[in-house]
Design a protein around this motif. Sequence first.
Motif, mmCIF file in Angstrom:
data_model
loop_
_atom_site.group_PDB
_atom_site.id
_atom_site.type_symbol
_atom_site.label_atom_id
_atom_site.label_comp_id
_atom_site.label_asym_id
_atom_site.label_seq_id
_atom_site.Cartn_x
_atom_site.Cartn_y
_atom_site.Cartn_z
ATOM 1 N N LYS A 134 -8.369 -4.809 6.716
ATOM 2 C CA LYS A 134 -7.238 -4.519 5.596
ATOM 3 C C LYS A 134 -7.916 -5.113 4.121
ATOM 4 O O LYS A 134 -8.973 -5.850 4.186
ATOM 5 C CB LYS A 134 -6.143 -5.257 6.047
ATOM 6 C CG LYS A 134 -5.274 -4.593 7.032
ATOM 7 C CD LYS A 134 -4.410 -5.540 7.514
ATOM 8 C CE LYS A 134 -3.231 -5.652 6.519
ATOM 9 N NZ LYS A 134 -3.077 -4.725 5.543
ATOM 10 N N GLY A 148 0.624 -1.143 0.106
ATOM 11 C CA GLY A 148 -0.172 0.044 0.018
ATOM 12 C C GLY A 148 0.892 1.222 0.124
ATOM 13 O O GLY A 148 2.213 1.247 0.229
ATOM 14 N N GLY A 205 -7.885 -3.328 1.039
ATOM 15 C CA GLY A 205 -8.220 -2.290 0.045
ATOM 16 C C GLY A 205 -7.387 -2.322 -1.010
ATOM 17 O O GLY A 205 -7.790 -2.015 -2.278
ATOM 18 N N GLY A 206 -6.046 -2.895 -0.916
ATOM 19 C CA GLY A 206 -5.353 -3.103 -2.010
ATOM 20 C C GLY A 206 -5.319 -4.608 -2.550
ATOM 21 O O GLY A 206 -4.487 -4.818 -3.627
ATOM 22 N N GLY A 207 -6.229 -5.147 -2.110
ATOM 23 C CA GLY A 207 -6.300 -6.646 -2.763
ATOM 24 C C GLY A 207 -5.440 -7.748 -2.250
ATOM 25 O O GLY A 207 -5.181 -9.001 -2.767
ATOM 26 N N ALA A 208 -4.749 -7.432 -1.272
ATOM 27 C CA ALA A 208 -3.684 -8.243 -0.813
ATOM 28 C C ALA A 208 -3.907 -8.945 0.562
ATOM 29 O O ALA A 208 -3.003 -9.581 1.193
ATOM 30 C CB ALA A 208 -2.108 -7.520 -0.853
ATOM 31 N N LEU A 209 -5.109 -8.968 0.783
ATOM 32 C CA LEU A 209 -5.062 -9.502 2.367
ATOM 33 C C LEU A 209 -4.919 -10.510 2.575
ATOM 34 O O LEU A 209 -4.507 -11.162 3.814
ATOM 35 C CB LEU A 209 -6.750 -9.235 2.851
ATOM 36 C CG LEU A 209 -7.759 -10.228 1.998
ATOM 37 C CD1 LEU A 209 -8.077 -11.503 2.832
ATOM 38 C CD2 LEU A 209 -9.001 -9.643 1.462
ATOM 39 N N ALA A 259 -3.319 -0.307 6.756
ATOM 40 C CA ALA A 259 -4.529 -0.738 7.075
ATOM 41 C C ALA A 259 -5.607 0.221 6.617
ATOM 42 O O ALA A 259 -5.432 1.335 6.220
ATOM 43 C CB ALA A 259 -4.745 -0.841 8.623
ATOM 44 N N ASP A 260 -6.969 -0.370 6.464
ATOM 45 C CA ASP A 260 -7.970 0.666 5.757
ATOM 46 C C ASP A 260 -8.927 1.188 6.988
ATOM 47 O O ASP A 260 -9.321 2.300 6.836
ATOM 48 C CB ASP A 260 -8.769 -0.153 4.890
ATOM 49 C CG ASP A 260 -7.923 -0.551 3.823
ATOM 50 O OD1 ASP A 260 -7.633 0.151 3.099
ATOM 51 O OD2 ASP A 260 -8.012 -1.939 3.783
ATOM 52 N N THR A 320 1.192 3.722 2.293
ATOM 53 C CA THR A 320 1.817 4.057 3.549
ATOM 54 C C THR A 320 3.042 3.340 3.625
ATOM 55 O O THR A 320 4.358 3.671 3.913
ATOM 56 C CB THR A 320 0.981 3.755 4.805
ATOM 57 O OG1 THR A 320 -0.376 4.326 4.436
ATOM 58 C CG2 THR A 320 1.461 4.586 5.813
HETATM 59 C C1 5RP Z 1 -3.805 -3.860 0.954
HETATM 60 C C2 5RP Z 1 -4.051 -3.250 2.445
HETATM 61 C C3 5RP Z 1 -3.298 -1.924 2.588
HETATM 62 O O1 5RP Z 1 -2.414 -1.985 3.703
HETATM 63 C C4 5RP Z 1 -4.341 -1.113 2.819
HETATM 64 O O2 5RP Z 1 -5.226 -0.873 1.857
HETATM 65 C C5 5RP Z 1 -3.958 0.346 3.313
HETATM 66 O O3 5RP Z 1 -3.323 0.914 2.198
HETATM 67 P P1 5RP Z 1 -2.664 2.493 2.330
HETATM 68 O O4 5RP Z 1 -1.480 2.300 2.913
HETATM 69 O O5 5RP Z 1 -2.533 2.656 0.573
HETATM 70 O O6 5RP Z 1 -3.742 3.333 2.627
HETATM 71 O O7 5RP Z 1 -4.758 -3.979 3.231
HETATM 72 O O8 5RP Z 1 -4.390 -4.972 0.768
#
Ligand code: 5RP
Length: 232
Positions: free
Chosen positions: A93, A26, A95-99, A82-83, A28
Motif C-alpha cells: 500500500k 484512493g 501508492g497514494g502516499g497515505a501508508l 491496495a496496490d 477505489t
Molecule cells: C494510498 C493507498 C491506496 O489504497 C492504494 O494506492 C490503492 O489506490 P487505488 O484504489 O486508487 O488504486 O495505499 O496510500
Amino acid sequence: MNEKKAVGEKAVEFLKEDIVVGLGTGSTVYYTLQLLGKLVQQGYSIKGIPTSSQTAKIATELNIPLTSFNEIDEIDIAIDGADEVSSSLELIKGGGGALLREKIVAKAAKKLIIVADSSKLVDWLGSFPLPVEIVPFGVEATKRHIQKLGINPEIRMVDGTPFITDNGNYILDCACPKILAPHEMEHDLNMIPGVVDNGLFIGMADMVITMDRNKEVIIMEREKQVTNTIHQ
Ligand code: 5RP
C-alpha cells in the motif's frame, strides 16, 4: 465494467449502523465513500476516521460524520484500497502516499477490508515499487541503508519537488526484486533510522473484495482463504 466501483460499493454491505469505520484512501475507496455519503443522507449513522486529508475532504463534502482517536479507542471496520494483493492477503500500500495513517487505522481496526480491482492481484509482491515513508532529515543516509537491503529507492517527486505526506515526511518508492519474505522486509525497513513506516501490510487484511476473470465480485478471507473464495 468499472471494477473499482463494484468492489468499492460492495464493502458497504459489511458495515452496520452506529459503528466506527476507518476510511481508506484512493480511487477505489472513493466509491465506498460515495455510497456511504448517500446512505448517511438517508439517515444511516456511522462515524468515520479518515486515513488522509484527501479522504477527510471527500467525507466532509459528503457529510459523513468524522471522529478521531481522541474520542474512540477502537475502530470496528476499516475499508481501504491496495496496490498489490498476494494470494495470502499480504499487501503493498501507499501508492497514494497515505501508508502511515492507513497502517495506524488498520492496526486499530477489529477488521480490515481491502477493496482492490483484479489488476492488483499478484502471485508475489514486488512489481509495484514499495513506498517507504521517511523523515526529511538525512535522506541520503536513509537511502544508503535501504540500498543495503537490495532495493533501489527513489524520492517521490511532484512538479520537481519532493512529495510531502500528511505527516510532513517524504516517500521513497523502492524498486524491489520479488519480495519472498515480506514480513522480514517490513521489519528490516522499519529498523532503519529515518524510516517511519513502509507499505508492506502483512497479516493485517481480514478480507479482500475483488473480481475474478469472469468479472464477478469475489471475497477472499484470511482465516479460510483457500476454502472460502466466495462468488457473490
Ligand atoms: C494510498 C493507498 C491506496 O489504497 C492504494 O494506492 C490503492 O489506490 P487505488 O484504489 O486508487 O488504486 O495505499 O496510500
